[in-house]
Scaffold this motif. Structure first.
Motif, mmCIF file in Angstrom:
data_model
loop_
_atom_site.group_PDB
_atom_site.id
_atom_site.type_symbol
_atom_site.label_atom_id
_atom_site.label_comp_id
_atom_site.label_asym_id
_atom_site.label_seq_id
_atom_site.Cartn_x
_atom_site.Cartn_y
_atom_site.Cartn_z
ATOM 1 N N UNK A 66 0.849 -1.191 0.000
ATOM 2 C CA UNK A 66 0.000 0.000 0.000
ATOM 3 C C UNK A 66 0.887 1.244 0.000
ATOM 4 N N UNK A 67 0.793 2.091 -1.032
ATOM 5 C CA UNK A 67 1.667 3.274 -1.076
ATOM 6 C C UNK A 67 1.444 4.228 0.086
ATOM 7 N N UNK A 68 0.229 4.262 0.623
ATOM 8 C CA UNK A 68 -0.041 5.142 1.764
ATOM 9 C C UNK A 68 0.659 4.631 3.020
ATOM 10 N N UNK A 96 4.168 13.637 -0.434
ATOM 11 C CA UNK A 96 4.228 12.293 -1.011
ATOM 12 C C UNK A 96 3.019 11.471 -0.576
ATOM 13 N N UNK A 97 2.595 11.652 0.668
ATOM 14 C CA UNK A 97 1.406 10.932 1.139
ATOM 15 C C UNK A 97 0.182 11.347 0.336
ATOM 16 N N UNK A 102 -3.906 10.432 -3.865
ATOM 17 C CA UNK A 102 -4.640 10.960 -5.013
ATOM 18 C C UNK A 102 -4.256 10.277 -6.321
ATOM 19 N N UNK A 103 -2.969 9.989 -6.496
ATOM 20 C CA UNK A 103 -2.479 9.468 -7.773
ATOM 21 C C UNK A 103 -2.448 7.942 -7.788
ATOM 22 N N UNK A 104 -1.851 7.347 -6.758
ATOM 23 C CA UNK A 104 -1.722 5.895 -6.709
ATOM 24 C C UNK A 104 -0.660 5.369 -7.652
ATOM 25 N N UNK A 105 -0.545 4.055 -7.698
ATOM 26 C CA UNK A 105 0.429 3.413 -8.588
ATOM 27 C C UNK A 105 -0.052 3.504 -10.033
ATOM 28 N N UNK A 108 2.844 7.184 -8.533
ATOM 29 C CA UNK A 108 3.242 7.669 -7.207
ATOM 30 C C UNK A 108 4.532 7.022 -6.719
ATOM 31 N N UNK A 109 5.020 6.013 -7.438
ATOM 32 C CA UNK A 109 6.317 5.434 -7.069
ATOM 33 C C UNK A 109 7.402 6.495 -7.133
ATOM 34 N N UNK A 110 7.248 7.449 -8.060
ATOM 35 C CA UNK A 110 8.241 8.517 -8.225
ATOM 36 C C UNK A 110 8.156 9.490 -7.061
ATOM 37 N N UNK A 111 6.934 9.807 -6.644
ATOM 38 C CA UNK A 111 6.752 10.694 -5.491
ATOM 39 C C UNK A 111 7.330 10.068 -4.227
#
Length: 213
Positions: A66-68, A96-97, A102-105, A108-111
């Motif tokens: 989970x990116x979050x 980044x959070x 908002x963006x997701x995979x 958002x891997x770059x963020x």
């Protein structure tokens, strides 16, 4: 060829490799591997190693973490291990959070990478964590203390009897020597800024203020 009625195709190792491009990399989101990798990620940021930070981040992203969750850990680290040595670190981590939210995979891997690297390479200080933990320990061991009368809210009957509050903006440098602690804790110190990054400036300014009469 298609199997005859009642027959089944055997599943081979090659079939599994095609179906699972990650080649079976171990990552149990509820098990030891999950906690070991996030621990390695955090310790790599704390140790200011950008390559290890990116590697462990990539492991989590590749596993579909989970990116979050990743972004929250970066935010915690930004205050726990960087703090006021670089106040921007928390803002970058928070951005980044929001990006992860908002963006997701996959974008958002770059963020996440930008935030992780920023926090990783920022000057380090744990003074903020140490200060709040010391204050909480003091409260738990000694109980609550009274607010000095001149610091209390004055929108109540009888507040005219409170002591005199010195308004800092009425004094040179917008500072005046005044006790803001409970009487029993006057002179007690919790926050000890480091000599890293922006905290070095904070420390210098604090020493100047404390040196005033």
């Amino acid at each position: 060829p298609a199997p005859a009625a009642g027959e089944r195709y055997p599943i081979t190792v090659d079939d599994v490799k095609i179906a699972n491009p990650r080649r079976g990399f171990s990552y149990d989101k509820n098990g030891d591997m999950h906690y070991d990798i996030i621990s390695a990620f955090i310790k790599s940021m704390r140790g200011s190693d950008p390559d290890a930070t990116i590697y462990w981040l990539a492991r989590m992203i590749d596993a579909g973490e989970d990116p979050k969750f990743i972004a929250r850990r970066i935010m915690i680290h930004a205050s726990e291990d960087v703090g006021n040595a670089d106040p921007q670190a928390l803002l970058v981590a928070h951005a980044a959070f929001k990006s992860a939210e908002v963006i997701g995979y996959p974008e958002c891997r770059i963020n996440l990478a930008q935030a992780a690297l920023y926090v990783c390479l920022a000057p380090k200080s744990n003074a903020c964590e140490a200060s709040i933990d010391a204050a909480l320990a003091d409260i738990h061991s000694s109980g609550l203390r009274e607010v000095p009368s001149y610091l209390r809210d004055r929108h109540r009957p009888g507040s005219d009897e409170y002591g005199v509050y010195k308004y800092p903006h009425d004094y040179p440098g917008h500072y005046v020597r005044q006790n803001y602690m409970p009487v029993e804790l006057q002179g007690k110190k919790y926050y000890f800024p480091s000599d890293m990054g922006h905290e070095a400036t904070i420390r210098k300014n604090q020493e100047i203020r404390e040196g005033r009469k």
